[in-house]
Design a protein around this motif. Structure first.
Motif, PDB file in Angstrom:
ATOM      1  N   MET A   1      -3.267 -13.827  12.639  1.00  8.49           N
ATOM      2  CA  MET A   1      -1.848 -13.575  12.737  1.00  8.49           C
ATOM      3  C   MET A   1      -1.616 -12.090  12.983  1.00  8.49           C
ATOM      4  N   GLN A   2      -0.659 -11.792  13.825  1.00  6.60           N
ATOM      5  CA  GLN A   2      -0.348 -10.398  14.104  1.00  6.60           C
ATOM      6  C   GLN A   2       1.157 -10.209  14.023  1.00  6.60           C
ATOM      7  N   THR A   3       1.555  -9.166  13.344  1.00  3.65           N
ATOM      8  CA  THR A   3       2.967  -8.835  13.226  1.00  3.65           C
ATOM      9  C   THR A   3       3.142  -7.373  13.585  1.00  3.65           C
ATOM     10  N   THR A   4       4.156  -7.068  14.387  1.00  7.75           N
ATOM     11  CA  THR A   4       4.415  -5.696  14.787  1.00  7.75           C
ATOM     12  C   THR A   4       5.745  -5.252  14.212  1.00  7.75           C
ATOM     13  N   TYR A   5       5.745  -4.099  13.587  1.00  7.34           N
ATOM     14  CA  TYR A   5       6.962  -3.510  13.050  1.00  7.34           C
ATOM     15  C   TYR A   5       7.270  -2.246  13.848  1.00  7.34           C
ATOM     16  N   HIS A   6       8.496  -2.084  14.255  1.00  4.34           N
ATOM     17  CA  HIS A   6       8.953  -0.840  14.877  1.00  4.34           C
ATOM     18  C   HIS A   6       9.944  -0.226  13.897  1.00  4.34           C
ATOM     19  N   ILE A   7       9.470   0.766  13.195  1.00  3.69           N
ATOM     20  CA  ILE A   7      10.305   1.353  12.153  1.00  3.69           C
ATOM     21  C   ILE A   7      10.246   2.869  12.213  1.00  3.69           C
ATOM     22  N   LYS A   8      11.200   3.480  11.566  1.00  7.71           N
ATOM     23  CA  LYS A   8      11.236   4.933  11.456  1.00  7.71           C
ATOM     24  C   LYS A   8      10.437   5.333  10.229  1.00  7.71           C
ATOM     25  N   GLU A  11      11.744   4.816   6.820  1.00  5.86           N
ATOM     26  CA  GLU A  11      11.978   3.433   6.403  1.00  5.86           C
ATOM     27  C   GLU A  11      10.729   2.800   5.768  1.00  5.86           C
ATOM     28  N   VAL A  12       9.610   3.511   5.797  1.00  2.79           N
ATOM     29  CA  VAL A  12       8.398   3.003   5.152  1.00  2.79           C
ATOM     30  C   VAL A  12       8.600   3.161   3.646  1.00  2.79           C
ATOM     31  N   ASN A  13       8.569   2.047   2.961  1.00  2.00           N
ATOM     32  CA  ASN A  13       8.797   2.100   1.517  1.00  2.00           C
ATOM     33  C   ASN A  13       8.017   0.976   0.836  1.00  2.00           C
ATOM     34  N   MET A  17       5.701  -2.544   2.182  1.00  2.00           N
ATOM     35  CA  MET A  17       4.334  -2.825   1.763  1.00  2.00           C
ATOM     36  C   MET A  17       4.249  -4.181   1.051  1.00  2.00           C
ATOM     37  N   LYS A  18       5.248  -4.506   0.248  1.00  2.00           N
ATOM     38  CA  LYS A  18       5.277  -5.793  -0.445  1.00  2.00           C
ATOM     39  C   LYS A  18       5.367  -6.937   0.568  1.00  2.00           C
ATOM     40  N   THR A  19       6.198  -6.753   1.606  1.00  2.00           N
ATOM     41  CA  THR A  19       6.335  -7.780   2.651  1.00  2.00           C
ATOM     42  C   THR A  19       5.014  -7.984   3.377  1.00  2.00           C
TER      43      THR A  19
END
Length: 87
Positions: A1-8, A11-13, A17-19
């Motif tokens: 499985m691969q998930t990509t996040y585009h975040i600032k 916004e890393v918190n 990490m829990k998600t």
């Protein structure tokens, strides 16, 4: 499985990490790749450099054929004929 996040970065918190932990909890190993898509600033080019670049695009053709051979190739590649057109 691969998930990509585009975040600032701000916004890393802990919630992120829990998600991630929840999404991949059944995996033996997790690889996280972090990259930046920061756009580079455009390079300023002087008018003289632009003109030099423009003129560098001009020149003679360098090939194995002679001029006469190129002319013959061009003429032989032309197709001329009549078409049947119905109105």
């Amino acid at each position: 499985m691969q998930t990509t996040y585009h975040i600032k970065p701000n916004e890393v918190n802990d919630s992120l990490m829990k998600t991630i932990r929840e999404l991949f909890k059944n995996e033996d190993e997790l690889t996280i790749t972090v990259s930046s898509e920061k756009k580079s600033e455009p390079v300023q080019t002087s008018e003289q450099e632009k003109e030099k670049l423009f003129y560098s695009l001009f020149g003679s053709w360098h090939g194995e054929e002679t001029g006469d051979e190129l002319v013959n190739q061009i003429y032989s590649a032309r197709v001329s004929g009549t078409r049947d057109i119905e109105l």
